[in-house]
Design an enzyme around this catalytic site. Structure first.
Site, mmCIF file in Angstrom:
data_model
loop_
_atom_site.group_PDB
_atom_site.id
_atom_site.type_symbol
_atom_site.label_atom_id
_atom_site.label_comp_id
_atom_site.label_asym_id
_atom_site.label_seq_id
_atom_site.Cartn_x
_atom_site.Cartn_y
_atom_site.Cartn_z
ATOM 1 C CG HIS A 76 -1.768 1.191 1.379
ATOM 2 N ND1 HIS A 76 -1.761 1.992 2.498
ATOM 3 C CD2 HIS A 76 -2.660 1.735 0.531
ATOM 4 C CE1 HIS A 76 -2.637 2.980 2.317
ATOM 5 N NE2 HIS A 76 -3.189 2.840 1.140
ATOM 6 C CG HIS A 123 -7.827 5.818 -1.557
ATOM 7 N ND1 HIS A 123 -7.444 6.718 -0.599
ATOM 8 C CD2 HIS A 123 -6.977 4.772 -1.448
ATOM 9 C CE1 HIS A 123 -6.399 6.228 0.069
ATOM 10 N NE2 HIS A 123 -6.090 5.057 -0.427
ATOM 11 N NE ARG A 139 1.183 17.311 -0.338
ATOM 12 C CZ ARG A 139 0.220 16.378 -0.358
ATOM 13 N NH1 ARG A 139 -1.011 16.664 -0.003
ATOM 14 N NH2 ARG A 139 0.511 15.144 -0.727
ATOM 15 C CB CYS A 169 5.639 20.597 -2.654
ATOM 16 S SG CYS A 169 5.045 18.954 -2.249
ATOM 17 C CE1 TYR A 218 6.183 15.331 0.841
ATOM 18 C CE2 TYR A 218 5.219 14.563 2.893
ATOM 19 C CZ TYR A 218 5.105 15.211 1.687
ATOM 20 O OH TYR A 218 3.881 15.711 1.310
HETATM 21 N N1 LIG Z 1 -0.548 20.723 9.294
HETATM 22 C C1 LIG Z 1 -0.096 20.536 8.044
HETATM 23 N N2 LIG Z 1 1.044 21.130 7.676
HETATM 24 C C2 LIG Z 1 1.527 20.967 6.430
HETATM 25 C C3 LIG Z 1 0.877 20.130 5.492
HETATM 26 C C4 LIG Z 1 -0.343 19.516 5.901
HETATM 27 O O1 LIG Z 1 -1.001 18.812 5.134
HETATM 28 N N3 LIG Z 1 -0.787 19.738 7.191
HETATM 29 N N4 LIG Z 1 1.448 19.931 4.244
HETATM 30 C C5 LIG Z 1 2.895 20.145 4.152
HETATM 31 C C6 LIG Z 1 3.433 20.114 2.808
HETATM 32 S S1 LIG Z 1 3.785 18.595 2.154
HETATM 33 C C7 LIG Z 1 3.781 21.258 2.140
HETATM 34 S S2 LIG Z 1 4.556 21.198 0.639
HETATM 35 C C8 LIG Z 1 3.502 22.590 2.713
HETATM 36 C C9 LIG Z 1 2.649 23.396 1.765
HETATM 37 O O2 LIG Z 1 2.377 24.663 2.286
HETATM 38 P P1 LIG Z 1 1.313 25.608 1.609
HETATM 39 O O3 LIG Z 1 0.024 24.867 1.467
HETATM 40 O O4 LIG Z 1 1.228 26.805 2.495
HETATM 41 O O5 LIG Z 1 1.856 25.979 0.241
HETATM 42 O O6 LIG Z 1 2.837 22.514 3.965
HETATM 43 C C10 LIG Z 1 3.282 21.469 4.799
HETATM 44 N N5 LIG Z 1 2.675 21.608 6.093
HETATM 45 MO MO LIG Z 2 4.829 18.855 0.097
#
Ligand SMILES: Nc1nc2c(c(=O)[nH]1)N[C@H]1C(S)=C(S)[C@@H](COP(=O)(O)O)O[C@H]1N2
Ligand SMILES: [Mo]
Length: 493
Positions: free
Chosen positions: A55, A79, A154, A201, A339
């Site tokens: 998965h 999904h 994101r 990202c 990541y």
């Molecule tokens: N609490 C929280 N923080 C998070 C995320 C999330 O989904 N939840 N996504 C992360 C990811 S993978 C990225 S690339 C960035 C994106 O920030 P933005 O949406 O302000 O561009 O926030 C990060 N911080």
């Molecule tokens: Mo991200």
């Protein structure tokens, strides 16, 4: 679409009378005997025991064991695609007793995304639930500071609704014990500090990897990056205020952050950064409450997010609820099992997430934002203007961008812009603290008789790191760190 697929699934259930009928209780029981994993979806029963190991979302799937997939798929709407349903259908072992189906339907929560904020229609949407959208390339380099509404978003989960009056930020792992701060504490007790920083990202430009071989993840173009001014309290000021000192430093190695966004089981989004980055005076890590001079927008972490300049987006935790100074990295899925980078030879059967470090500083990156792929350049103009961005992680300054019109045979050096005013170049950032991107531009004479051009850009940072020329050698199953020379094909007419 979802509805139509649901109907089809229901129809196929009634046409397959040979499959056994199970009660909810039996499904749950099968999930505890011999560690099997059974789930239900739209009235069918699936034995996914063997699928668990492959998965893409990791162990998370075990949370659904013995119950319905619907609430999870409502949360992880990725999904809702045909190929996912195809995979699931391979594991079908029976159908769920109609009475239990009804019960499930009644227990399913309403759409957890119904309270998400409105988004700008110009964003290119990658997934709507959770919301993931990027800035269209041509807009990306129109301003040095990316307007918040157009800044890529994101989200892994629904946007949490936070009442600023009730907001509490918890702090753990310091001599003072557990401390709780209000938004007002954060704003009044600590000096406000402003940093211009680019956020990227890990999956930016993943679509280039997908062209080589399918990877798992959102199909980002070149727009999962943006540059903003962030204001807030310095994390180091807050930590020192609550007793951070040599004693803590002697033991602790990481600072963990938890978001207020949670999955169905109450697990928050979380990540961590090295302690040295968090407390360094030159690290410029902020507990930001403003983006581009205004309160943080809901999508970007209102009321408080961590901004970790030079570090991959994933560690810049939004809707910050808790900070833990610790000997250990965050235990979260996103720190441990996502990541991370792997060899092109590693696949989902062989990948061992423990074997690779979590991505922190990002490698040097650049992309062409203008002209766009497949567009036509006017031959009578005799020349072509290219625009793009370049940035590197860890505070390494981009010192040069090379541009080619012939796929990399001959090169030209682009002009760099590193300030709001469009000064070329603006004042240089302090060494090792180049957190913001550089926009670049160049006008090059069109080669005689060319009918098609392969535009290429590549950047060099202050450590003389440069980008790899092709994607294949850096391809990885998760499609992160996609930093090969950016190539754009255009026609000349
Ligand atoms: N609490 C929280 N923080 C998070 C995320 C999330 O989904 N939840 N996504 C992360 C990811 S993978 C990225 S690339 C960035 C994106 O920030 P933005 O949406 O302000 O561009 O926030 C990060 N911080
Ligand atoms: Mo991200």
């Amino acid at each position: 679409m979802d509805f139509i697929r649901g109907e089809q699934a229901a129809t196929s259930v009634t046409r397959a009378p040979s499959l056994p009928v199970y009660t909810q209780e039996e499904v749950t029981k099968h999930s505890s005997i011999d560690n099997g994993v059974w789930v239900t979806y739209k009235g069918s029963v699936y034995d996914i025991t063997e699928f668990v190991a492959i998965h893409p979302g990791g162990d998370k799937i075990l949370l659904a064991a013995g119950g319905a997939l619907e609430p999870f798929w409502a949360l992880y709407a990725v999904h809702g695609q045909d190929h996912v349903l195809d995979i699931l259908s391979e594991y079908k072992v029976g159908i769920l007793q109609p009475e239990d189906c009804k019960k499930q339907e009644m227990a399913n929560p309403a759409d957890p995304y119904s309270t998400d904020p409105p988004r700008h229609p110009a964003l290119v949407v990658n997934s709507s639930k959770p919301f993931n959208g990027e800035t269209p390339p041509s807009l990306l380099t129109d301003s040095y500071i990316t307007p918040s509404a157009l800044f890529f978003k994101r989200n892994h989960l629904p946007v949490p609704q936070v009442d600023p009056a009730k907001y509490k930020l918890q702090l753990e792992g310091l001599p003072e014990g557990t401390v709780s701060l209000t938004l007002d504490d954060l704003k009044s007790r600590f000096p406000k500090h402003t940093v211009t920083a680019t956020l990227q990202c890990a999956g930016n430009r993943r679509s280039d990897m997908n062209k080589i071989k399918q990877v798992k993840g959102l199909n980002w173009g070149v727009g999962a990056i943006g540059n903003a001014t962030w204001s807030g309290a310095r994390l180091r000021d807050v930590l020192s205020f609550y007793g951070f000192g040599p004693e803590v430093a002697a033991k602790a190695r990481h600072v963990q952050f938890e978001g207020l966004d949670q999955d169905t089981t109450g697990t928050p989004y979380a990540a961590s950064i090295p302690l040295s980055k968090a407390v360094s005076e030159e690290g410029d890590v902020l507990l930001a409450y403003e983006m581009n001079g205004e309160d943080l927008p809901a999508d970007h972490g209102y009321p408080v997010r961590v901004v970790v300049p030079g570090i991959v987006g994933a560690r810049n935790v939004k809707w910050l609820g808790k900070i833990v100074v610790s000997e250990e990295e965050s235990k979260s899925h996103w720190q441990q099992n996502d990541y991370k980078g792997f060899s092109p030879g590693t696949d989902w059967d062989t990948v061992d997430f423990k074997s690779a470090p979590a991505i922190q500083e990002l490698p040097v990156q650049s992309a062409i934002t203008w002209p766009e792929e497949g567009s036509t350049v006017d031959h009578s103009m005799k020349e072509v203007t290219l625009k793009g961005y370049a940035w590197s992680g860890g505070g390494r300054e981009v010192v040069r961008v090379d541009v080619s019109l012939d796929g990399g045979k001959t090169w030209h050096v682009a002009e760099l812009q590193n300030s709001e005013t469009g000064q070329k170049p603006g004042p240089p950032p302090p060494p090792g603290r180049a957190w913001a991107w550089k926009l670049w531009e160049i006008t090059i004479p069109l080669p005689e008789g060319a009918q098609e051009l392969e535009l290429v850009c590549k950047a060099v940072d202050s450590s003389y790191n440069s980008q790899p020329d092709t994607v294949s050698p850096i391809w990885n199953l998760r499609g992160v760190l996609s930093t090969a020379w950016h190539r754009v094909k255009v026609k000349v007419e």
